[in-house]
Design a protein around this motif. Structure first.
Motif, short mmCIF file in Angstrom:
data_model
loop_
_atom_site.label_atom_id
_atom_site.label_comp_id
_atom_site.label_asym_id
_atom_site.label_seq_id
_atom_site.Cartn_x
_atom_site.Cartn_y
_atom_site.Cartn_z
N SER A 102 0.84 -1.19 0.00
CA SER A 102 0.00 0.00 0.00
C SER A 102 0.88 1.25 0.00
CB SER A 102 -0.90 0.01 1.24
OG SER A 102 -0.12 0.18 2.41
N GLN A 103 0.28 2.37 -0.31
CA GLN A 103 1.03 3.63 -0.35
C GLN A 103 1.63 3.95 1.02
OE1 GLN A 103 -0.91 6.90 -2.31
NE2 GLN A 103 0.35 8.44 -1.29
N GLU A 104 0.85 3.72 2.07
CA GLU A 104 1.33 4.02 3.42
C GLU A 104 2.51 3.13 3.80
OE1 GLU A 104 -0.36 4.27 8.03
OE2 GLU A 104 -1.68 3.68 6.39
N GLU A 105 2.41 1.83 3.54
CA GLU A 105 3.49 0.91 3.86
C GLU A 105 4.70 1.17 2.97
OE1 GLU A 105 3.17 -0.41 6.63
OE2 GLU A 105 2.16 -2.35 6.58
N SER A 106 4.47 1.49 1.71
CA SER A 106 5.56 1.78 0.78
C SER A 106 6.35 3.00 1.23
CB SER A 106 5.01 2.01 -0.63
OG SER A 106 4.42 0.85 -1.15
N ALA A 107 5.63 4.05 1.62
CA ALA A 107 6.29 5.28 2.04
C ALA A 107 7.16 5.05 3.28
CB ALA A 107 5.24 6.36 2.33
N HIS A 108 6.65 4.29 4.24
CA HIS A 108 7.43 4.02 5.44
C HIS A 108 8.67 3.20 5.12
CE1 HIS A 108 8.47 1.85 9.21
NE2 HIS A 108 8.25 3.05 9.73
N LEU A 109 8.50 2.20 4.28
CA LEU A 109 9.60 1.32 3.93
C LEU A 109 10.68 2.04 3.12
CD1 LEU A 109 10.84 -1.53 3.74
CD2 LEU A 109 9.40 -1.93 1.74
N VAL A 110 10.27 2.82 2.14
CA VAL A 110 11.23 3.43 1.23
C VAL A 110 11.73 4.78 1.72
CG1 VAL A 110 11.57 4.28 -1.14
CG2 VAL A 110 10.18 2.23 -0.73
N LYS A 111 10.83 5.64 2.19
CA LYS A 111 11.21 6.99 2.59
C LYS A 111 11.84 7.03 3.96
CE LYS A 111 9.42 11.72 2.70
NZ LYS A 111 8.21 12.57 2.49
N VAL A 112 11.26 6.28 4.92
CA VAL A 112 11.75 6.32 6.30
C VAL A 112 12.92 5.36 6.51
CG1 VAL A 112 11.13 5.99 8.72
CG2 VAL A 112 9.47 7.00 7.14
N LEU A 113 12.75 4.12 6.07
CA LEU A 113 13.79 3.11 6.30
C LEU A 113 14.78 3.01 5.15
CD1 LEU A 113 11.68 0.25 7.95
CD2 LEU A 113 12.96 2.10 9.04
N ARG A 114 14.54 3.75 4.08
CA ARG A 114 15.45 3.81 2.92
C ARG A 114 15.75 2.42 2.35
NH1 ARG A 114 17.07 8.92 2.42
NH2 ARG A 114 17.00 10.30 4.24
N ALA A 115 14.73 1.62 2.21
CA ALA A 115 14.90 0.29 1.62
C ALA A 115 15.29 0.41 0.16
CB ALA A 115 13.60 -0.50 1.75
N LYS A 116 16.00 -0.59 -0.33
CA LYS A 116 16.47 -0.58 -1.72
C LYS A 116 16.20 -1.93 -2.37
CE LYS A 116 21.24 -1.60 -0.28
NZ LYS A 116 20.87 -1.75 1.16
N THR A 117 16.40 -1.98 -3.66
CA THR A 117 16.18 -3.21 -4.41
C THR A 117 17.03 -4.35 -3.85
OG1 THR A 117 15.75 -1.95 -6.43
CG2 THR A 117 16.32 -4.27 -6.70
N GLY A 118 16.38 -5.49 -3.66
CA GLY A 118 17.08 -6.66 -3.14
C GLY A 118 16.94 -6.85 -1.64
N ASP A 119 16.50 -5.81 -0.93
CA ASP A 119 16.30 -5.95 0.51
C ASP A 119 15.14 -6.92 0.79
OD1 ASP A 119 18.31 -4.17 0.98
OD2 ASP A 119 17.03 -2.51 1.63
N GLU A 120 15.24 -7.62 1.90
CA GLU A 120 14.20 -8.56 2.27
C GLU A 120 13.40 -8.04 3.48
OE1 GLU A 120 15.97 -12.38 2.94
OE2 GLU A 120 16.59 -12.63 0.85
N ILE A 121 12.10 -8.23 3.42
CA ILE A 121 11.21 -7.83 4.51
C ILE A 121 10.21 -8.96 4.75
CG2 ILE A 121 11.43 -5.35 4.03
CD1 ILE A 121 8.61 -5.53 2.72
N ALA A 122 9.46 -8.86 5.84
CA ALA A 122 8.42 -9.85 6.15
C ALA A 122 7.05 -9.18 6.06
CB ALA A 122 8.62 -10.43 7.53
N ILE A 123 6.11 -9.90 5.48
CA ILE A 123 4.74 -9.40 5.34
C ILE A 123 3.78 -10.34 6.06
CG2 ILE A 123 2.84 -9.06 3.70
CD1 ILE A 123 4.86 -8.08 1.67
N LEU A 124 2.84 -9.75 6.81
CA LEU A 124 1.77 -10.50 7.45
C LEU A 124 0.47 -10.22 6.72
CD1 LEU A 124 2.65 -9.69 11.17
CD2 LEU A 124 3.07 -11.86 10.00
#
Length: 234
Positions: free
Chosen positions: A16-38
């Motif tokens: 979602s836009q909210e989850e994407s913004a937190h992941l990319v803008k706040v945590l600065r995630a990049k291509t290839g990073d791994e995360i967990a989804i519930l």
């Protein structure tokens, strides 16, 4: 590892836009990073980021894990507090403790007649991610107590916390492990006599949560914790 929420990651591989913004803008995630989804339905997904777009971050699924089905179920029906912050606190903390369902009931002495579910849903999702719970609590809209009572037929145990007489048995003495439990929590002024009679006639058992008189949101959390303790280690 950080956890994120997505209701159907196998069908839609974009956050979602909210989850994407937190992941990319706040945590600065990049291509290839791994995360967990519930997904909130009993599954956890290990995923790899494909496109770290702050509006629609896309991913691919690497692994899927399924939680064991719970042997017991806890449903709390509670009269909303006048102060919305107190209700949100209850939802957040009870979801952290694994409550399965929360219903909001309008009683004769209810202090609040309207509730915005979107704020409570956000609290439930946040608590699920924080506690790494595979299951998201279901939150139901505000319903008049008489309508709610008449609809509840599929529970092994139906209780109402009551403080008027002081002679009710403690909740923990009445619960059987591995069972479905519905517990009603009244408003600050408690249930009216008319409502108590209606509960009794609908096979609800009056119970005590202890010697102290608790606020509504505290009583709700105490009820969730009591059910958890009865089922501890099972």
């Amino acid at each position: 590892m950080n956890f994120y929420y997505h209701p159907n990651p196998e069908e839609n591989t974009t956050l979602s836009q909210e989850e994407s913004a937190h992941l990319v803008k706040v945590l600065r995630a990049k291509t290839g990073d791994e995360i967990a989804i519930l997904d909130g339905l009993g599954k956890s997904y290990l995923v790899k980021i494909i496109d770290p777009n702050l509006r629609k971050c896309s991913f691919e699924i690497i692994d899927i894990k399924s939680a064991k089905t719970k042997k017991y179920r806890t449903h709390i029906a509670i009269a909303p507090t006048k102060n919305m912050d107190r209700l949100e606190w209850f939802v957040e903390k009870s979801c952290e403790m694994g409550v399965d369902e929360i219903s909001l009931i309008q009683t004769q002495r209810s202090e609040r007649k309207k509730v915005k579910l979107d704020r409570l849903e956000k609290k439930a999702i946040s608590a699920m991610k924080q506690s790494k719970n595979f299951w998201k609590c279901k939150i139901n809209e505000l319903t008049k107590i008489d309508t709610f009572i008449s609809d509840q037929v599929d529970f092994e145990h139906k209780f109402a916390a009551y403080v008027e007489t002081g002679h009710e048995d403690l909740l923990q003495k009445k619960i059987n492990p591995n069972s479905s439990v519905l517990i009603l929590i009244g408003p600050e002024g408690d249930f009216s006599l008319e409502e108590i009679n209606q509960l009794k006639s609908s096979n609800f058992e009056l119970v005590s949560l202890g010697d102290q008189v608790l606020r509504t949101e505290t009583a709700g959390l105490a009820a969730v914790h009591t059910v958890n303790l009865v089922n501890q280690g099972l």
